[in-house]
Design an enzyme around this catalytic site. Structure first.
Site, short mmCIF file in Angstrom:
data_model
loop_
_atom_site.label_atom_id
_atom_site.label_comp_id
_atom_site.label_asym_id
_atom_site.label_seq_id
_atom_site.Cartn_x
_atom_site.Cartn_y
_atom_site.Cartn_z
N PHE A 114 0.80 -1.23 0.00
CA PHE A 114 0.00 0.00 0.00
C PHE A 114 0.84 1.28 0.00
O PHE A 114 0.59 2.19 0.80
CB PHE A 114 -0.95 0.04 1.20
CG PHE A 114 -2.05 -0.96 1.19
CD1 PHE A 114 -2.39 -1.70 0.07
CD2 PHE A 114 -2.79 -1.18 2.35
CE1 PHE A 114 -3.42 -2.63 0.10
CE2 PHE A 114 -3.82 -2.12 2.39
CZ PHE A 114 -4.14 -2.84 1.26
N SER A 173 -5.20 -7.90 0.65
CA SER A 173 -3.82 -7.83 0.18
C SER A 173 -2.93 -8.68 1.08
O SER A 173 -3.05 -8.62 2.31
CB SER A 173 -3.31 -6.39 0.20
OG SER A 173 -1.91 -6.35 -0.02
N THR A 176 0.23 -6.50 3.64
CA THR A 176 0.10 -5.70 4.86
C THR A 176 -0.13 -6.67 6.02
O THR A 176 -1.14 -7.39 6.03
CB THR A 176 -1.06 -4.71 4.77
OG1 THR A 176 -0.79 -3.76 3.74
CG2 THR A 176 -1.27 -3.97 6.09
N ASN A 242 -8.24 -10.97 -5.00
CA ASN A 242 -7.01 -10.20 -4.99
C ASN A 242 -5.89 -11.10 -5.56
O ASN A 242 -6.16 -12.10 -6.21
CB ASN A 242 -6.70 -9.74 -3.57
CG ASN A 242 -5.95 -8.43 -3.49
OD1 ASN A 242 -4.98 -8.22 -4.21
ND2 ASN A 242 -6.41 -7.53 -2.64
#
Length: 353
Positions: A114, A173, A176, A242
């Site tokens: 990110f 994601s 993270t 994702n």
């Protein structure tokens, strides 16, 4: 224009992947790239969540993290554009290099984490964008150091929800720490409840549709649990999925060894299957945006027949270039005609009988 990209691709691929992407964003911002021919046909029109989509092919989040190149992107012919992932505070993301290509397999591994300029820059960029004839979704996430996810997500809702055509909660994601832990019943229900309260406070009755983006790596039990949460929580849609942590053995060893999320062609079948599963688990009641390994009309159509109302792509742009959207929509029209459909909505979930 396709031939121009085909000529330029060997030079682009000699560059560091992230640097090449940065130059692409700059070119789109400057208006240096010519507009693509846009497919317009009533058979591709669709109304969903009160929004009118000119075609079902959208840009996935991650391409324009700071909402800075929407004007240029819109000239590529997408039916909708999702920007972000944005976090409240600016962050650099994970150490570089963090994007890796496997051209022979049209695959990409990233471990970006990110990276973005934060809420203030994102909001300024979005406010400066001409909104006419554009459907813009905002993908929101939490900062790496945040231990209370709801605090970050609700901060973003209060600031950005009035500017969004739809909101996507990114909890999938792999880059993270702790983010995918939110893909379980209690944490996700609590997060959605907090976000819906923030939406009501900020937008009143005019709340944008709320979607949740899930990973393609959920096992059968997790899929059932997430389908139940999606139904009970009253969210408006799902994005499936994702990047994946899978590493198919046919990929080059040095590429497979890279940590991060895998996207592109190796993900095609897996993402289509999870779309099929969730459509069945939710009885087709929750609209799905299908994403993962789409590089032609047949792959997009397979996801639509599996249960997607809309589709998104990103990685294929790296390998096919900006005319890909035109190609996919043209092929979709041919496939619809071959199946006797007069509109794209008639194909949604067709594989379920």
């Amino acid at each position: 224009m396709f031939n121009l990209y085909k000529l330029a691709r060997p030079l682009i691929f000699k560059m560091d992947a992230e640097k090449a992407h940065g130059l692409t964003i700059k070119a789109l911002k400057s208006g240096a790239l010519p507009a693509c021919k846009i497919v317009r046909d009533d058979a591709l029109l669709q109304s969903l969540w009160g929004l009118n989509f000119n075609n079902p092919v959208g840009l996935a989040a991650g391409f324009d993290k700071n909402a800075e190149a929407i004007e240029g992107i819109s000239k590529m012919g997408f039916g909708f554009i999702e920007v972000g992932t944005v976090t409240p505070l600016p962050q650099d993301g994970n150490p570089k290099p963090r994007i890796f290509r496997a051209p022979k397999h049209e695959a990409i591994i990233n471990r970006m984490g990110f990276p973005n300029g934060g809420l203030d820059i994102f909001k300024t960029n979005l406010a400066a964008t001409t909104r006419k004839d554009k459907i813009i979704g905002i993908n929101i996430g939490m900062n790496k150091a945040q231990t209370n996810p709801a605090a970050d997500y609700t901060t973003l809702i209060h600031a950005l929800a009035p500017m969004a055509d739809y909101i996507t909660i990114n909890i999938s994601s792999p880059n993270t720490p702790g983010l995918r832990d939110l893909q379980s019943r209690a944490p996700l229900l609590a997060l959605i409840t907090a976000i819906k309260q923030a939406l009501a406070t900020t937008c009143g009755q005019n709340t944008p549709p709320l979607l949740v983006k899930l990973a393609p790596d959920l096992n059968e039990d997790q899929q059932k649990e997430m389908a139940q949460v999606a139904t009970e929580s009253g969210i408006n849609g799902l994005i499936l999925g994702n990047t994946t942590l899978d590493r198919p053995e046919f990929l080059p060893d040095d590429f497979r060894a890279q940590p991060g999320g895998l996207s592109g062609q190796p993900l095609t079948a897996k993402s289509t299957q999870i779309i099929h599963n969730f459509y069945a688990l939710t009885n087709g009641a929750i609209p799905i945006i299908g994403v993962g390994g789409i590089s032609n009309g047949a792959e997009a159509y397979a996801k639509i027949k599996a249960g997607s109302s809309l589709v998104q792509l990103y990685s294929a742009l790296v390998y096919k270039g900006p005319t890909l959207i035109n190609t996919i929509n043209t092929q979709l029209l041919e496939l619809l005609k071959a199946d006797g459909h007069t509109n794209i909505t008639q194909a949604i979930g067709a594989d379920h009988g």
